[in-house]
Design an enzyme around this catalytic site. Structure first.
Site, short mmCIF file in Angstrom:
data_model
loop_
_atom_site.label_atom_id
_atom_site.label_comp_id
_atom_site.label_asym_id
_atom_site.label_seq_id
_atom_site.Cartn_x
_atom_site.Cartn_y
_atom_site.Cartn_z
N ARG A 60 0.67 -1.09 -0.06
CA ARG A 60 0.05 0.22 0.10
C ARG A 60 1.00 1.06 -0.15
O ARG A 60 1.92 1.30 0.50
CB ARG A 60 -0.99 -0.02 1.20
CG ARG A 60 -1.97 -1.36 1.34
CD ARG A 60 -2.98 -1.11 2.55
NE ARG A 60 -2.11 -1.41 3.49
CZ ARG A 60 -1.50 -0.65 4.56
NH1 ARG A 60 -1.84 0.75 4.44
NH2 ARG A 60 -0.98 -1.18 5.64
N LYS A 200 -8.93 -1.73 0.62
CA LYS A 200 -8.86 -0.83 2.08
C LYS A 200 -9.57 0.66 1.60
O LYS A 200 -9.72 1.22 2.81
CB LYS A 200 -7.22 -0.51 2.09
CG LYS A 200 -6.44 -1.73 2.62
CD LYS A 200 -7.05 -2.26 3.80
CE LYS A 200 -6.32 -3.57 4.59
NZ LYS A 200 -7.14 -4.19 5.79
N HIS A 219 -10.63 -3.40 12.40
CA HIS A 219 -9.49 -3.95 11.50
C HIS A 219 -9.08 -5.29 12.28
O HIS A 219 -8.18 -5.26 13.21
CB HIS A 219 -8.42 -3.17 11.58
CG HIS A 219 -7.25 -3.87 10.41
ND1 HIS A 219 -5.81 -3.52 10.59
CD2 HIS A 219 -7.29 -4.56 9.23
CE1 HIS A 219 -5.24 -4.04 9.56
NE2 HIS A 219 -6.12 -4.78 8.91
N SER A 239 -1.39 -5.95 9.62
CA SER A 239 -0.85 -6.90 8.66
C SER A 239 0.48 -7.97 9.38
O SER A 239 1.23 -6.92 9.67
CB SER A 239 -0.62 -6.48 7.41
OG SER A 239 -0.16 -7.52 6.51
N LYS A 243 -3.51 -12.30 12.12
CA LYS A 243 -4.91 -12.25 11.97
C LYS A 243 -5.65 -13.22 11.40
O LYS A 243 -6.56 -14.08 11.78
CB LYS A 243 -5.61 -10.96 11.40
CG LYS A 243 -5.39 -9.82 12.40
CD LYS A 243 -6.19 -8.31 11.90
CE LYS A 243 -6.27 -8.26 10.49
NZ LYS A 243 -4.84 -7.96 9.79
N THR A 244 -5.16 -13.47 10.13
CA THR A 244 -5.64 -14.50 9.21
C THR A 244 -5.34 -15.84 9.66
O THR A 244 -6.23 -16.74 9.72
CB THR A 244 -5.03 -14.46 7.78
OG1 THR A 244 -5.36 -13.02 7.14
CG2 THR A 244 -5.61 -15.39 7.03
N ASP A 258 -10.34 -10.05 7.96
CA ASP A 258 -9.54 -8.82 8.20
C ASP A 258 -10.42 -7.53 8.56
O ASP A 258 -10.11 -6.70 9.21
CB ASP A 258 -9.20 -8.42 6.74
CG ASP A 258 -8.11 -7.48 6.82
OD1 ASP A 258 -7.19 -7.21 7.74
OD2 ASP A 258 -8.16 -6.40 5.78
N ARG A 324 1.05 -12.50 -1.32
CA ARG A 324 -0.26 -12.81 -1.15
C ARG A 324 -1.29 -13.61 -2.11
O ARG A 324 -0.70 -13.61 -3.37
CB ARG A 324 -0.82 -11.51 -0.81
CG ARG A 324 -0.41 -10.65 0.43
CD ARG A 324 -1.14 -9.30 0.73
NE ARG A 324 -0.77 -8.59 1.90
CZ ARG A 324 -1.24 -8.53 3.04
NH1 ARG A 324 -2.40 -9.44 3.38
NH2 ARG A 324 -0.68 -7.92 3.72
#
Length: 532
Positions: A60, A200, A219, A239, A243-244, A258, A324
């Site tokens: 990003r 995002k 988030h 990130s 989390k995932t 997410d 990713r």
């Protein structure tokens, strides 16, 4: 010419977007892959996955995101965190982008943000790249085909990577731009092929809209006990904090990985898919996510692969650490069909501590939870943002500062109220370093993290003996079955304990210095919880 299924009264021409080449509305996965291959946008991989690279931007560009400063938002935006763009600059940007788009083919997806229809928004995604259309079709929620006949968007996002902004003319920072105009209900993205900007931008949009309805945008990932949505857990984190990985627990039902909302009805996913990091992805540790990398339509982003066999190399980070895969939620066998859960029973704040100071798990009071939520301490992991090449300690308020258009206390107060109202138990979990800082210590064993989380979610951890942490004042378990007791006391994992004390004192000071900005805006009990 136009192709595909669309509301005949709501084409791009009806929105003033005219003069394009062919426009393809709401193509499904096979047609999008066919178009992307025809356009030489990527390669078909094993199992029908689509392999792409994103050029010079593999993460990003948060410094290039702007909010248009119109009268209706001037007093609501956290301007210290969001770069302003003048209405005149935006108008020039929009006019120039539309001129640039003329004669070129575009792809449109009419999608939904939010699994709870009471609070969802309709979003039209207009993309120059067919694979971007495939990506966002995975990541947002797909209406039933029949619903497209009457679809009208609340907001429109236009993504045109081949368009470069003019900073002087468009009142922006560089040739790369993400411009959000809440008044005109438009988001413009240019100068970057990184697909994460699409999702995002919608998350940022929901972060602006939902607090006014008393809904907490988060988030976070979320899951619930199998067959029991009342037993819901949410996992906040930037990130790279897990989390995932940690929410994709085969013994629980995955709500999402997410972005979620917490309303008076419970938890709901904003998205319809997952966007998982693949570096070092292991088929034994993460079999479900690993399996998606060879499923039809999964977007594989910035991964090195064998030119003959198309076998992916999960350890080659020569393109980026931020490799990713993007896939629909149903590719995870234990995912929730409704993407809805109850009010969170457990709230987990994930941090990646590159200093090696924080324990692997700690129990927080509601005031401590708000303090650590506002602090948002973690380490940016390599590749997630441009220029990050090794873990970089940082404070990202609400565990997602780049996506927060409002002041952080607004989100913090919402979270605190909901925790108090619904009696959630709060935990701080460190997935970062142990036995020393980055470069000396080692990454926290995922087996230990999973064991501690299982104990927390099952409720047995609450029955453990706790000690008061000398640095932060939160409760830390002394021993947990199946977890190496030494890990629970970070100081004991360091060969040089005096060095640990010095590092801890440094981190405590960093927390205190960072939190100064919030002191005028918070209650006394949160101030008291700042450092125990």
């Amino acid at each position: 010419m136009t192709f595909g299924r669309v509301n005949p009264q709501f084409r791009l021409e009806d929105q003033g977007i005219k003069g394009l080449g062919d426009v393809y509305y709401n193509l499904m996965e096979p047609a999008l892959i066919e178009a992307a291959l025809k356009n030489n946008e990527g390669t078909l991989g094993q199992g029908g996955a689509f392999l792409v690279t994103t050029g010079k931007f593999t993460g990003r560009s948060p410094k290039d995101k702007h909010v248009v400063k119109t009268a209706d938002v001037a007093d609501k935006i956290w301007w210290e965190n969001n770069k302003a763009m003048s209405p005149e600059g935006f108008d020039a940007l929009y006019a120039d982008m539309l001129e640039h788009m003329k004669g070129k083919d575009y792809y449109v997806q009419d999608l939904v943000g939010g699994a709870d229809p009471t609070h969802s928004i309709n979003v039209r995604m207009v993309t120059e790249l067919a694979w971007h259309n495939l990506f966002i079709r995975h990541l947002l929620r797909r209406p039933e085909r029949e619903a497209l006949d009457g679809f009208v968007s609340d907001f429109t996002v236009i993504n045109c990577p081949s368009f470069n902004a003019d900073p002087e003319r468009h009142n922006c920072r560089s040739e790369t731009v993400i411009a959000m105009n809440f008044e005109k209900k438009l988001i413009l993205i240019g100068g970057t092929q990184y697909a994460g900007e699409n999702k995002k931008s919608v998350f940022t949009l929901l972060n602006y809209l939902l607090p006014e309805k008393g809904i907490m945008p988060m988030h976070c990932s979320a899951n619930h006990a199998i067959g029991n949505p009342v037993d819901t857990a949410i996992f906040f984190g930037l990130s790279g904090t897990g989390k995932t990985t940690l929410s994709a627990d085969p013994s629980r039902t995955l709500i999402g990985d997410d972005e979620h909302g917490w309303s008076d009805r419970g938890t709901f996913n904003f998205e319809g898919g997952c966007y998982a990091k693949t570096i070092g992805l292991n088929p034994e540790a993460e079999p479900e996510i690993y399996a998606t990398t060879s499923k039809f339509g999964t977007v594989i982003e910035n991964m090195v692969y064998d030119q003959d066999t198309f076998e992916l190399d999960f350890d080659d980070a020569s393109l980026t650490q931020n490799m990713r895969c993007a896939y629909p939620l149903e590719y995870i066998s234990n995912s929730s069909e409704s993407a809805l859960g109850g009010h969170p029973k457990n709230v987990i704040l994930l941090t990646c501590d590159a200093y090696g100071v924080l324990p692997p798990i700690a129990r927080l009071t509601p005031a401590q939870a708000m303090y650590h939520f506002l602090s948002g301490f973690t380490s940016k992991t390599p590749g997630t943002e441009r220029g990050v090449v090794e873990p970089e300690p940082t404070f990202s308020t609400c565990f997602g500062a780049p996506f927060m258009p409002r002041r952080p206390e607004e989100y913090g107060n919402l979270l605190r109220e909901k925790i108090a109202k619904h009696g959630a138990t709060c935990w701080l979990v460190n997935t970062g370093w142990t036995g020393g800082a980055f470069g000396t210590g080692s990454r926290m064993p995922i087996k230990a993290t999973r064991g501690l989380l299982t104990a927390a979610l099952e409720g047995s951890l609450n029955e453990a003996e706790f000690r008061k942490d000398a640095n932060f004042g939160f409760d830390v378990p002394v021993s947990v079955p199946g977890v190496d007791t030494a890990l629970l006391d970070p100081r004991q994992t360091w060969a040089d304990q005096a060095a640990y004390d010095a590092q801890a004192a440094k981190l405590v000071g960093m927390f205190a210095d960072n939190f100064e900005q919030y002191l005028p805006h918070i209650d006394e009990d949160v101030k008291a919880a700042a450092i125990g």
